[in-house]
Design a protein around this motif. Structure first.
Motif, PDB file in Angstrom:
ATOM      1  N   UNK A 487       0.852  -1.197   0.000  1.00 46.14           N
ATOM      2  CA  UNK A 487       0.000   0.000   0.000  1.00 46.14           C
ATOM      3  C   UNK A 487       0.884   1.243   0.000  1.00 46.14           C
ATOM      4  N   UNK A 488       1.368   1.667  -1.171  1.00 40.30           N
ATOM      5  CA  UNK A 488       2.391   2.715  -1.237  1.00 40.30           C
ATOM      6  C   UNK A 488       1.930   4.089  -0.783  1.00 40.30           C
ATOM      7  N   UNK A 489       0.614   4.290  -0.546  1.00 43.49           N
ATOM      8  CA  UNK A 489       0.166   5.612  -0.106  1.00 43.49           C
ATOM      9  C   UNK A 489      -0.208   5.641   1.373  1.00 43.49           C
ATOM     10  N   UNK A 490      -0.055   4.561   2.071  1.00 37.62           N
ATOM     11  CA  UNK A 490      -0.402   4.514   3.493  1.00 37.62           C
ATOM     12  C   UNK A 490       0.758   5.005   4.342  1.00 37.62           C
ATOM     13  N   UNK A 491       0.439   5.525   5.540  1.00 37.84           N
ATOM     14  CA  UNK A 491       1.470   6.015   6.452  1.00 37.84           C
ATOM     15  C   UNK A 491       1.132   5.619   7.884  1.00 37.84           C
ATOM     16  N   UNK A 492       2.172   5.413   8.676  1.00 34.04           N
ATOM     17  CA  UNK A 492       1.981   5.145  10.096  1.00 34.04           C
ATOM     18  C   UNK A 492       3.030   5.922  10.878  1.00 34.04           C
ATOM     19  N   UNK A 493       2.618   6.480  12.002  1.00 37.16           N
ATOM     20  CA  UNK A 493       3.555   7.115  12.926  1.00 37.16           C
ATOM     21  C   UNK A 493       3.722   6.208  14.134  1.00 37.16           C
ATOM     22  N   UNK A 494       4.966   5.845  14.422  1.00 34.22           N
ATOM     23  CA  UNK A 494       5.294   5.040  15.597  1.00 34.22           C
ATOM     24  C   UNK A 494       5.568   6.035  16.731  1.00 34.22           C
ATOM     25  N   UNK A 495       4.559   6.285  17.531  1.00 28.99           N
ATOM     26  CA  UNK A 495       4.671   7.269  18.622  1.00 28.99           C
ATOM     27  C   UNK A 495       5.071   6.517  19.884  1.00 28.99           C
ATOM     28  N   UNK A 496       6.359   6.451  20.139  1.00 35.14           N
ATOM     29  CA  UNK A 496       6.848   5.648  21.251  1.00 35.14           C
ATOM     30  C   UNK A 496       8.115   6.257  21.819  1.00 35.14           C
ATOM     31  N   UNK A 497       8.247   6.146  23.153  1.00 32.07           N
ATOM     32  CA  UNK A 497       9.464   6.565  23.851  1.00 32.07           C
ATOM     33  C   UNK A 497      10.300   5.343  24.241  1.00 32.07           C
ATOM     34  N   UNK A 498       9.994   4.219  23.634  1.00 29.92           N
ATOM     35  CA  UNK A 498      10.638   2.952  23.964  1.00 29.92           C
ATOM     36  C   UNK A 498      11.684   2.625  22.895  1.00 29.92           C
ATOM     37  N   UNK A 499      12.954   2.590  23.286  1.00 29.69           N
ATOM     38  CA  UNK A 499      14.019   2.326  22.330  1.00 29.69           C
ATOM     39  C   UNK A 499      13.869   0.956  21.672  1.00 29.69           C
ATOM     40  N   UNK A 500      13.415  -0.041  22.433  1.00 23.52           N
ATOM     41  CA  UNK A 500      13.244  -1.382  21.872  1.00 23.52           C
ATOM     42  C   UNK A 500      12.204  -1.374  20.757  1.00 23.52           C
ATOM     43  N   UNK A 501      11.123  -0.620  20.966  1.00 21.51           N
ATOM     44  CA  UNK A 501      10.079  -0.551  19.947  1.00 21.51           C
ATOM     45  C   UNK A 501      10.587   0.147  18.694  1.00 21.51           C
ATOM     46  N   UNK A 502      11.324   1.231  18.856  1.00 19.20           N
ATOM     47  CA  UNK A 502      11.871   1.940  17.705  1.00 19.20           C
ATOM     48  C   UNK A 502      12.862   1.047  16.959  1.00 19.20           C
ATOM     49  N   UNK A 503      13.731   0.347  17.703  1.00 21.46           N
ATOM     50  CA  UNK A 503      14.688  -0.553  17.065  1.00 21.46           C
ATOM     51  C   UNK A 503      13.976  -1.699  16.344  1.00 21.46           C
ATOM     52  N   UNK A 504      12.915  -2.220  16.958  1.00 14.03           N
ATOM     53  CA  UNK A 504      12.120  -3.267  16.317  1.00 14.03           C
ATOM     54  C   UNK A 504      11.536  -2.754  14.995  1.00 14.03           C
ATOM     55  N   UNK A 505      11.055  -1.509  14.995  1.00 20.45           N
ATOM     56  CA  UNK A 505      10.487  -0.923  13.775  1.00 20.45           C
ATOM     57  C   UNK A 505      11.539  -0.821  12.685  1.00 20.45           C
ATOM     58  N   UNK A 506      12.722  -0.339  13.034  1.00 17.75           N
ATOM     59  CA  UNK A 506      13.789  -0.207  12.045  1.00 17.75           C
ATOM     60  C   UNK A 506      14.185  -1.568  11.483  1.00 17.75           C
ATOM     61  N   UNK A 507      14.229  -2.550  12.347  1.00 16.05           N
ATOM     62  CA  UNK A 507      14.587  -3.910  11.926  1.00 16.05           C
ATOM     63  C   UNK A 507      13.562  -4.456  10.933  1.00 16.05           C
ATOM     64  N   UNK A 508      12.273  -4.285  11.269  1.00 17.83           N
ATOM     65  CA  UNK A 508      11.225  -4.791  10.371  1.00 17.83           C
ATOM     66  C   UNK A 508      11.180  -4.009   9.059  1.00 17.83           C
ATOM     67  N   UNK A 509      11.465  -2.707   9.113  1.00 13.94           N
ATOM     68  CA  UNK A 509      11.538  -1.924   7.879  1.00 13.94           C
ATOM     69  C   UNK A 509      12.635  -2.471   6.968  1.00 13.94           C
ATOM     70  N   UNK A 510      13.774  -2.795   7.546  1.00 14.63           N
ATOM     71  CA  UNK A 510      14.873  -3.366   6.768  1.00 14.63           C
ATOM     72  C   UNK A 510      14.455  -4.689   6.146  1.00 14.63           C
ATOM     73  N   UNK A 511      13.846  -5.560   6.945  1.00 17.42           N
ATOM     74  CA  UNK A 511      13.464  -6.881   6.466  1.00 17.42           C
ATOM     75  C   UNK A 511      12.389  -6.814   5.386  1.00 17.42           C
ATOM     76  N   UNK A 512      11.493  -5.823   5.503  1.00 16.92           N
ATOM     77  CA  UNK A 512      10.381  -5.713   4.560  1.00 16.92           C
ATOM     78  C   UNK A 512      10.715  -4.854   3.351  1.00 16.92           C
ATOM     79  N   UNK A 513      11.861  -4.192   3.382  1.00 16.37           N
ATOM     80  CA  UNK A 513      12.229  -3.330   2.259  1.00 16.37           C
ATOM     81  C   UNK A 513      11.498  -2.013   2.260  1.00 16.37           C
TER      82      UNK A 513
END
Length: 626
Positions: A487-513
């Motif tokens: 879905x190239x026009x969708x957006x999500x904001x990860x509103x978190x103060x948790x470093x683990x959650x942010x790192x998890x997001x970056x990891x999944x972004x890498x894996x998913x391209x």
């Protein structure tokens, strides 16, 4: 009255080097790391995304002077003091009397107000917005106006504004379920709330005044930056009685669907996977005496059923559109009494007008945001308002998220039904062909929600533990990220103060391209909180480092910033502003007792100490941001 449906998505493609934080147990396996969508020539020049180091204090606080670090450390320590938090109102009152109003305001601007709030008006907030923008961090403008009401005044206003004319009449009875009835013990919605403003309805003129302030906020955001956000609370735009009644309708109708699903042996399934056999459903409804078999047959049209002969929850929700025959005489069984009761509430003429004016204000704000190029982020609120808020937000998305996400809904992942809500909304967006925009948060009303459920006597809507909330957040986030690929026009904001959650997001972004240049995935934190997350994410490629460590001047935008060999992530800070005294009640409830925020604050205090010691040791105490 019931409204129609809403929603859709959009995708991205970053490559993040391997991160140490592992995804939580139960998360679905990653897609192929090399799976990147074909984007023509643009795809060929994708820049690699470097590792983000949240422990590098020199980079995290490069945008801050040393005195700002000292203030941050002091304020975060004060906010961690339970004694101070319990007695903050008395301390503010005594300090104001001792110092006088002028000196008190100055003290607040030097400390708590200066830490968490950008300024008092549109002009005063511009320097901070521009400063953050220069380091790759955008802004979500959040006008913090809030009346300084006593507990008694707040309770009185809430009871009056949440009770209908029929309920005030001695002959009327309250047919709403317990969760959606106003209760004097929880009339002051400010109690037990973390990091969230609270508005109490007084009259329509007050709502118009708030709308005007929001229009100015949208204009300020559009004038100060490109692609910014403005935050909106729907409880400030109209009488909350309507939100309670509409939430009650939506919840009972959804529960009715799940009762029918249980009769067909489908209990326990995720909402998005539950499908009712129409022939069996029609027979069950007819036996209840809701309508004749001929009438019921007309509700389920071929357009709705297609060739499947089944109805899912999205089809089911469309049945209470005000234009359908069903909505005119719809009744559902009351679980407690076993009697059939009308689902849709009747409003007086005045209440009908108040409801219409709320919808009109939403429409005015959305059009202003569209014209100014500012996205509107609809804040989540208490669970007894939230079904109506989410449905009204979907209506706005359906109208305004045609080419790109303009309206963003907020999902509180501490709620037990968060995953169902996210998955159903994304599926609705896909079906109707418009752009999904969402912010994922853990939530701000946990203590109040639990106490209210126990006192009034309904099921606690909040996940039982912090760990369960984390699991829910990662489950929802993982689902959304996987859908963004298609879905190239969708957006999500990860509103978190948790470093683990942010790192998890970056990891999944890498894996998913998913790449940060596409701007589909952004990050958000509160102003004055967790700079060690915000600025390392935002600064990648901003006036920052060219390979080899040199300095380099570039034009910086709020989305991904271009620099040799690097790319920044879209990062935003909530930037409240408003008069000192009207914002103080909001600030004092930034209690940092919400677990995720508290953990983030503890981590930041450690890093602040480290950076101050480093500057002392290296003689760079008079550091000036480049």
């Amino acid at each position: 009255m019931a409204l129609r449906r809403v929603f859709l998505l959009r995708s991205a493609a970053p490559r993040v080097a391997g991160l140490s934080t592992q995804p939580q147990a139960g998360v679905q396996p990653a897609a192929s790391p090399g799976a990147v969508r074909a984007w023509g020539a643009a795809e060929a020049v994708r820049r690699p995304v470097p590792v983000v180091d949240f422990s590098n204090t020199q980079e995290a606080y490069r945008s801050r002077r040393s005195w700002e670090l000292v203030r941050n450390l002091l304020v975060l320590r004060l906010c961690a003091s339970r004694v101070l938090l319990v007695h903050h109102e008395q301390l503010f009152h005594v300090t104001r009397k001792l110092l006088g109003q002028r000196m008190f305001d100055r003290l607040m601007k030097m400390t708590v107000y200066g830490q968490f709030v950008a300024g008092e008006d549109q002009e005063s907030i511009r320097p901070l917005i521009r400063h953050n923008k220069a380091f790759g961090v955008g802004s979500i403008l959040d006008y913090g106006l809030e009346e300084d009401l006593s507990h008694e005044e707040a309770e009185r206003k809430e009871m009056e504004s949440c009770t209908s004319e029929a309920e005030r009449d001695s002959s009327g009875t309250n047919k709403r379920e317990k969760q959606y009835q106003v209760h004097p013990a929880f009339g002051d919605r400010r109690d037990g709330v973390i990091c969230a403003r609270t508005y109490f309805y007084a009259n329509e003129a007050k709502c118009d005044n708030y709308m005007e302030n929001l229009l100015q906020s949208i204009e300020a955001s559009g004038g100060a930056s490109d692609g910014g956000f403005a935050a909106i609370k729907l409880t400030a735009l109209g009488r909350p009685q309507f939100l309670l009644q509409f939430s009650d309708v939506l919840t009972r109708w959804r529960r009715f669907f799940h009762q029918m699903a249980a009769e067909q042996g489908q209990s326990g399934r995720a909402a998005v996977d539950t499908k009712l056999e129409v022939a069996v459903l029609q027979e069950s409804i007819a036996k209840m005496g809701i309508a004749s078999r001929a009438e019921i047959k007309g509700w389920f049209t071929p357009e709705m059923l297609g060739v499947s002969g089944t109805v899912d929850l999205l089809d089911w929700n469309s049945l209470i559109d005000s234009r359908t025959q069903l909505s005119r005489h719809l009744v559902v069984p009351n679980v407690q009494t076993g009697q059939l009761e009308p689902l849709l509430s009747r409003f007086t003429e005045e209440e009908e007008q108040q409801m219409k004016r709320m919808l009109q204000r939403m429409d005015v704000l959305a059009k202003k945001g569209r014209d100014a190029g500012v996205r509107l982020m609809i804040d989540a609120e208490q669970s007894y308002f939230q079904p109506a808020i989410s449905r009204l937000t979907l209506e706005m998305q359906r109208r305004f998220n045609v080419d790109k996400p303009l309206i963003f809904n907020t999902f509180q992942c501490y709620l037990k039904d968060a995953y169902d809500n996210v998955t159903m909304d994304m599926e609705l967006a896909r079906r109707e062909g418009w752009c999904f925009g969402a912010k994922l948060v853990r939530g701000a009303y946990m203590d109040q929600e639990r106490a209210r459920a126990v006192e009034i006597g309904y099921e606690d809507p909040v996940n039982p533990t912090y760990e369960a909330t984390n699991a829910m957040y990662h489950r929802c986030l993982n689902y959304v990220l996987e859908k963004l690929k298609r879905s190239p026009r969708a957006e999500v904001m990860v509103a978190s103060h948790n470093e683990d959650t942010v790192s998890f997001t970056l990891r999944r972004m890498e894996e998913l391209g998913l790449h940060p240049d596409d701007g589909q995935v952004s990050f958000g934190q509160l102003l004055g909180m967790c700079d060690q997350i915000s600025f390392p994410l935002g600064e990648l490629g901003c006036p920052g480092r060219v390979q080899g460590g040199g300095r380099h001047t570039v034009s910086v935008g709020l989305h991904s910033c271009v620099c040799v060999g690097q790319a920044g992530f879209p990062v935003y800070k909530y930037v409240p502003y408003g008069p000192v005294m009207e914002v103080l009640p909001y600030l004092s409830r930034r209690a940092l007792e919400n677990s995720s925020i508290m953990k983030g604050a503890q981590r930041e205090r450690q890093l602040l100490w480290q950076e101050l010691r480093r500057r002392l040791r290296t003689g760079s105490l008079f550091h000036h941001p480049a």
